[in-house]
Design a protein around this motif. Structure first.
Motif, PDB file in Angstrom:
ATOM      1  N   TYR A 180       0.824  -1.208   0.000  1.00 45.36           N
ATOM      2  CA  TYR A 180       0.000   0.000   0.000  1.00 45.36           C
ATOM      3  C   TYR A 180       0.862   1.263   0.000  1.00 45.36           C
ATOM      4  N   LEU A 181       1.816   1.310  -0.930  1.00 41.50           N
ATOM      5  CA  LEU A 181       2.760   2.425  -0.998  1.00 41.50           C
ATOM      6  C   LEU A 181       2.173   3.581  -1.802  1.00 41.50           C
ATOM      7  N   HIS A 182       2.140   4.739  -1.181  1.00 43.01           N
ATOM      8  CA  HIS A 182       1.700   5.975  -1.823  1.00 43.01           C
ATOM      9  C   HIS A 182       2.736   7.045  -1.524  1.00 43.01           C
ATOM     10  N   GLY A 183       2.839   8.033  -2.396  1.00 39.06           N
ATOM     11  CA  GLY A 183       3.799   9.096  -2.142  1.00 39.06           C
ATOM     12  C   GLY A 183       3.564  10.307  -3.006  1.00 39.06           C
ATOM     13  N   GLU A 236       4.042  21.086 -10.348  1.00 35.01           N
ATOM     14  CA  GLU A 236       3.085  20.532  -9.402  1.00 35.01           C
ATOM     15  C   GLU A 236       3.610  19.249  -8.765  1.00 35.01           C
ATOM     16  N   THR A 237       3.036  18.931  -7.613  1.00 32.35           N
ATOM     17  CA  THR A 237       3.369  17.692  -6.922  1.00 32.35           C
ATOM     18  C   THR A 237       2.557  16.568  -7.549  1.00 32.35           C
ATOM     19  N   ILE A 238       3.224  15.483  -7.905  1.00 34.10           N
ATOM     20  CA  ILE A 238       2.566  14.345  -8.521  1.00 34.10           C
ATOM     21  C   ILE A 238       2.266  13.308  -7.449  1.00 34.10           C
ATOM     22  N   LEU A 239       1.010  12.940  -7.317  1.00 30.25           N
ATOM     23  CA  LEU A 239       0.625  11.897  -6.360  1.00 30.25           C
ATOM     24  C   LEU A 239       0.878  10.542  -7.010  1.00 30.25           C
ATOM     25  N   VAL A 240       1.696   9.746  -6.355  1.00 30.77           N
ATOM     26  CA  VAL A 240       2.082   8.441  -6.894  1.00 30.77           C
ATOM     27  C   VAL A 240       1.389   7.368  -6.087  1.00 30.77           C
ATOM     28  N   PHE A 278      11.004  12.609  -3.334  1.00 32.37           N
ATOM     29  CA  PHE A 278       9.882  11.692  -3.173  1.00 32.37           C
ATOM     30  C   PHE A 278       9.650  11.484  -1.692  1.00 32.37           C
ATOM     31  N   LYS A 279       8.377  11.586  -1.281  1.00 27.25           N
ATOM     32  CA  LYS A 279       8.031  11.390   0.124  1.00 27.25           C
ATOM     33  C   LYS A 279       6.873  10.408   0.198  1.00 27.25           C
ATOM     34  N   PHE A 280       7.037   9.366   1.000  1.00 21.15           N
ATOM     35  CA  PHE A 280       5.962   8.398   1.196  1.00 21.15           C
ATOM     36  C   PHE A 280       4.877   9.015   2.064  1.00 21.15           C
ATOM     37  N   THR A 281       3.625   8.825   1.665  1.00 21.82           N
ATOM     38  CA  THR A 281       2.502   9.308   2.465  1.00 21.82           C
ATOM     39  C   THR A 281       1.751   8.163   3.127  1.00 21.82           C
ATOM     40  N   ASN A 328      13.770  14.998   6.870  1.00 19.55           N
ATOM     41  CA  ASN A 328      12.318  15.183   6.767  1.00 19.55           C
ATOM     42  C   ASN A 328      11.608  13.931   6.267  1.00 19.55           C
ATOM     43  N   ASN A 329      12.273  12.770   6.299  1.00 20.73           N
ATOM     44  CA  ASN A 329      11.727  11.517   5.754  1.00 20.73           C
ATOM     45  C   ASN A 329      11.375  11.666   4.279  1.00 20.73           C
ATOM     46  N   GLU A 330      12.183  12.410   3.589  1.00 19.45           N
ATOM     47  CA  GLU A 330      11.997  12.657   2.164  1.00 19.45           C
ATOM     48  C   GLU A 330      13.234  12.142   1.440  1.00 19.45           C
ATOM     49  N   PHE A 331      13.033  11.480   0.324  1.00 23.48           N
ATOM     50  CA  PHE A 331      14.146  10.975  -0.476  1.00 23.48           C
ATOM     51  C   PHE A 331      14.446  12.007  -1.562  1.00 23.48           C
ATOM     52  N   THR A 332      15.717  12.445  -1.648  1.00 22.94           N
ATOM     53  CA  THR A 332      16.066  13.515  -2.586  1.00 22.94           C
ATOM     54  C   THR A 332      17.322  13.172  -3.375  1.00 22.94           C
TER      55      THR A 332
END
Length: 163
Positions: A66-69, A154-158, A80-83, A116-120
């Motif tokens: 159930y990976l979303h980001g 824009e931010t792309i919801l993955v 990329f940041k996992f939500t 920030n738990n963000e992959f860059t």
């Protein structure tokens, strides 16, 4: 009065020009088509088909986790940041950008986590156009795909694609 030689008259050159232009055009077209073959053709389609089936199982695993980001791509940076989802064992991500028409424009980036738990990662730049982006961990255990057009602000919801 002596007649002028043929090469000093207009009409022979006019009649020679069109067949000569056609020959030059054909030779140019042949060399252009030989040098710019299609990128989409593969020699061993059976092995490629088996690899596609293996990739489908990776997409299914991403659905199961159930990976979303959220994906942000600027001219010189990608993040990329996992939500949602189980992200405990993810330490490094690999993003592969595949241009939809020209293989020479493909590129990839290795993303590392920050505070920030963000992959860059930093980008060297890219060619504008439509891309398919594949996000996967460095071990390749699962995979998520998203289509986008670069550049974008824009931010792309993955999300994993459900059938």
């Amino acid at each position: 009065m002596q007649p002028t030689p043929w090469y000093k008259n207009f009409w022979p050159w006019f009649l020679i020009f069109f067949p000569l232009a056609a020959i030059v055009g054909c030779i140019t077209l042949i060399f252009t088509s030989i040098g710019n073959g299609p990128d989409m053709v593969v020699d061993d389609y059976y092995k490629k088909g088996k690899a596609i089936n293996l990739d489908l199982s990776k997409f299914e695993k991403a659905k199961a986790l159930y990976l979303h980001g959220e994906l942000n791509v600027s001219q010189n940076r990608v993040s990329f940041k996992f939500t949602k989802g189980d992200t405990r064992n993810i330490h490094v991500l690999k993003l592969s950008f595949y241009h939809r028409a020209v293989k020479a424009h493909d590129f990839s980036a290795t993303l590392t986590p920050n505070a920030n738990n963000e992959f860059t990662a930093l980008l060297d730049g890219f060619t504008e156009g439509a891309y398919s982006v594949f996000i996967e961990p460095i071990d390749g255990s699962w995979k998520i795909k998203e289509n986008l057009t670069l550049p974008t602000t824009e931010t792309i919801l993955v999300t994993p694609k459900y059938k």
